[in-house]
Design a protein around this motif. Structure first.
Motif, short mmCIF file in Angstrom:
data_model
loop_
_atom_site.label_atom_id
_atom_site.label_comp_id
_atom_site.label_asym_id
_atom_site.label_seq_id
_atom_site.Cartn_x
_atom_site.Cartn_y
_atom_site.Cartn_z
N VAL A 30 0.85 -1.19 0.00
CA VAL A 30 0.00 0.00 0.00
C VAL A 30 0.88 1.24 0.00
CG1 VAL A 30 -1.81 1.25 1.22
CG2 VAL A 30 -1.77 -1.24 1.28
N ALA A 31 0.60 2.17 -0.89
CA ALA A 31 1.38 3.41 -0.97
C ALA A 31 0.95 4.34 0.16
CB ALA A 31 1.17 4.07 -2.32
N PHE A 32 1.87 4.64 1.05
CA PHE A 32 1.54 5.50 2.19
C PHE A 32 1.16 6.92 1.76
CE2 PHE A 32 2.86 8.66 5.35
CZ PHE A 32 2.03 8.32 6.40
N PRO A 33 1.90 7.57 0.84
CA PRO A 33 1.51 8.92 0.44
C PRO A 33 0.10 8.98 -0.15
CG PRO A 33 3.76 8.48 -0.24
CD PRO A 33 3.18 7.17 0.22
N GLU A 34 -0.27 7.97 -0.96
CA GLU A 34 -1.62 7.96 -1.54
C GLU A 34 -2.67 7.79 -0.45
OE1 GLU A 34 -1.89 5.06 -4.61
OE2 GLU A 34 -0.27 5.94 -5.79
N LEU A 61 6.86 15.14 1.50
CA LEU A 61 7.08 13.70 1.62
C LEU A 61 7.18 13.05 0.23
CD1 LEU A 61 7.25 11.92 4.21
CD2 LEU A 61 4.90 11.24 3.76
N GLN A 62 6.30 13.46 -0.67
CA GLN A 62 6.32 12.92 -2.04
C GLN A 62 7.55 13.37 -2.79
OE1 GLN A 62 2.44 14.50 -3.10
NE2 GLN A 62 1.52 12.46 -3.11
N GLU A 63 7.95 14.60 -2.56
CA GLU A 63 9.14 15.16 -3.21
C GLU A 63 10.40 14.42 -2.75
OE1 GLU A 63 10.41 19.32 -2.35
OE2 GLU A 63 9.68 19.70 -4.37
N TRP A 64 10.44 14.07 -1.47
CA TRP A 64 11.58 13.34 -0.92
C TRP A 64 11.62 11.93 -1.51
CZ3 TRP A 64 11.76 10.31 4.15
CH2 TRP A 64 13.07 9.98 4.48
N GLY A 65 10.49 11.26 -1.54
CA GLY A 65 10.36 10.00 -2.25
C GLY A 65 10.90 8.75 -1.58
N VAL A 66 11.32 8.85 -0.33
CA VAL A 66 11.88 7.67 0.35
C VAL A 66 10.78 6.83 1.00
CG1 VAL A 66 13.40 6.89 2.21
CG2 VAL A 66 14.10 8.79 0.72
N ILE A 67 9.83 7.48 1.63
CA ILE A 67 8.73 6.75 2.27
C ILE A 67 7.62 6.55 1.24
CG2 ILE A 67 6.94 6.84 4.06
CD1 ILE A 67 8.87 8.36 5.82
N GLU A 68 7.54 5.34 0.72
CA GLU A 68 6.53 5.01 -0.27
C GLU A 68 5.46 4.08 0.31
OE1 GLU A 68 8.69 3.44 -3.55
OE2 GLU A 68 9.29 5.42 -4.30
N ASP A 69 5.91 2.99 0.93
CA ASP A 69 4.97 2.03 1.51
C ASP A 69 4.94 2.18 3.04
OD1 ASP A 69 4.63 1.05 -1.05
OD2 ASP A 69 6.26 -0.40 -0.83
N PHE A 70 3.96 1.55 3.65
CA PHE A 70 3.88 1.58 5.11
C PHE A 70 5.11 0.92 5.73
CE2 PHE A 70 -0.50 2.38 4.04
CZ PHE A 70 -0.93 3.24 5.03
N ALA A 76 14.69 4.76 11.24
CA ALA A 76 15.82 5.24 10.43
C ALA A 76 15.34 6.24 9.38
CB ALA A 76 16.52 4.06 9.76
N ASN A 77 14.21 5.95 8.75
CA ASN A 77 13.70 6.85 7.72
C ASN A 77 13.18 8.15 8.32
OD1 ASN A 77 14.35 5.40 5.47
ND2 ASN A 77 12.39 4.35 5.32
N VAL A 78 12.63 8.10 9.52
CA VAL A 78 12.19 9.32 10.20
C VAL A 78 13.40 10.22 10.45
CG1 VAL A 78 11.36 10.25 12.40
CG2 VAL A 78 10.08 8.45 11.25
N GLN A 79 14.51 9.64 10.84
CA GLN A 79 15.72 10.42 11.08
C GLN A 79 16.27 11.00 9.77
OE1 GLN A 79 17.83 7.28 13.18
NE2 GLN A 79 17.51 8.31 15.16
N LEU A 80 16.16 10.21 8.69
CA LEU A 80 16.59 10.71 7.38
C LEU A 80 15.68 11.83 6.90
CD1 LEU A 80 17.48 7.38 5.51
CD2 LEU A 80 19.08 9.16 6.27
N PHE A 81 14.38 11.69 7.18
CA PHE A 81 13.41 12.73 6.81
C PHE A 81 13.71 14.02 7.56
CE2 PHE A 81 8.89 14.43 7.24
CZ PHE A 81 8.84 14.91 5.94
N ASP A 82 14.12 13.88 8.82
CA ASP A 82 14.49 15.04 9.63
C ASP A 82 15.68 15.76 9.01
OD1 ASP A 82 14.18 16.61 12.16
OD2 ASP A 82 16.21 15.86 12.52
N GLU A 83 16.68 14.99 8.57
CA GLU A 83 17.86 15.59 7.93
C GLU A 83 17.49 16.27 6.62
OE1 GLU A 83 20.81 12.55 7.50
OE2 GLU A 83 20.86 12.09 9.63
N TYR A 84 16.56 15.66 5.88
CA TYR A 84 16.12 16.24 4.61
C TYR A 84 15.41 17.58 4.85
CZ TYR A 84 13.33 16.83 0.34
OH TYR A 84 12.74 17.33 -0.79
N LEU A 85 14.54 17.60 5.85
CA LEU A 85 13.81 18.83 6.17
C LEU A 85 14.77 19.94 6.59
CD1 LEU A 85 10.78 17.38 8.20
CD2 LEU A 85 10.70 18.40 5.92
N LYS A 86 15.76 19.60 7.39
CA LYS A 86 16.73 20.59 7.85
C LYS A 86 17.57 21.14 6.71
CE LYS A 86 17.12 18.90 12.60
NZ LYS A 86 17.94 18.15 13.59
#
Length: 253
Positions: A30-34, A61-70, A76-86
């Motif tokens: 299942v695609a999480f962003p959808e 989130l869609q622009e980053w493109g790492v979190i696709e599925d649940f 680890a991805n939350v921490q990467l998302f934090d780095e991306y946002l910063k």
């Protein structure tokens, strides 16, 4: 019975194979962003500005493109998302805001049984430094009161002063009704719920604030907050105030 019939369709098909049977029984990804987008659309408990904020987080989130599925909702991805946002945002408060929104939908996924644990467990996102509260002085307020204005300029000035004398935010001022005014021991009070939080409040209605309500027939819902702030940018210098005025500065005053 319906499951058994489905099974018969598969095994009786001319091109049947055990590989296809396994593939058919496998739970689809299942695609999480959808899913998140659909959740935003179906919610009717959100204000327009909140919907805009939630869609902004979805877009990032869609622009980053790492979190696709649940299954991608990991610590680890939350921490990467934090780095991306910063790397994209200059204010920590904005970074925290995106995390706060994402958590809302992670919690909804938990409730719906789509994930078993929040990826934010053990992770604390800093809110960042809060900007200092801005307000005007009594002398500056008096200067604004003395201005000879007309039309919408006069209305916005009066609305700003109403915020000064009540401490109410724009969203709470525009939904006020005459029925929200109660009398108690000879004094008048405003009683209502905050638009933002739903918290009940009761405040003394000072004569200056009451005069504004009567002047406009108990209807302050005549202009958007954004447009009101544009008028205030012009009103401030007329009263000798250098710092740009906003409706929220009236609330803090």
């Amino acid at each position: 019975e319906s499951l058994y019939n489905e099974y018969l369709k598969i095994v009786n098909a001319p091109d049947f194979s055990m590989g296809k049977l396994t593939s058919h029984n496998k739970k689809p990804s299942v695609a999480f962003p959808e899913w998140m987008e659909a959740e935003i659309e179906r919610r009717n408990d959100l204000r327009p500005n909140t919907i805009k904020q939630h869609k902004s987080t979805l877009h990032v989130l869609q622009e980053w493109g790492v979190i696709e599925d649940f299954s991608d909702l990991t610590r680890a991805n939350v921490q990467l998302f934090d780095e991306y946002l910063k790397s994209r945002l200059s204010k920590q408060s904005s970074v925290h805001g995106h995390h706060k929104t994402l958590k809302v939908y992670i919690n909804r996924a938990l409730i719906q049984g789509l994930i078993s644990q929040s990826p934010y467990v053990g992770i604390k996102i800093s809110r960042g430094k809060t900007d200092s509260v801005k307000y005007i002085t009594e002398k500056q307020r008096a200067a604004i009161e003395r201005l000879e204005l007309s039309g919408m300029m006069a209305f916005v000035r009066d609305m700003f002063l109403f915020a000064c004398y009540t401490g109410l935010a724009y969203a709470d001022m525009v939904k006020l009704l005459e029925s929200d005014v109660k009398e108690e021991n000879g004094d008048l009070y405003l009683e209502d719920r905050r638009q933002k939080s739903g918290t009940r409040y009761k405040l003394l209605l000072l004569p200056e604030a009451l005069a504004v309500l009567k002047r406009y027939g108990w209807n302050l819902n005549r202009i958007s907050n954004q447009k009101a702030n544009i008028y205030l940018k012009a009103i401030g210098p007329m009263a000798g105030i250098r710092e740009p005025l906003t409706m929220h500065m009236g609330r803090h005053t």
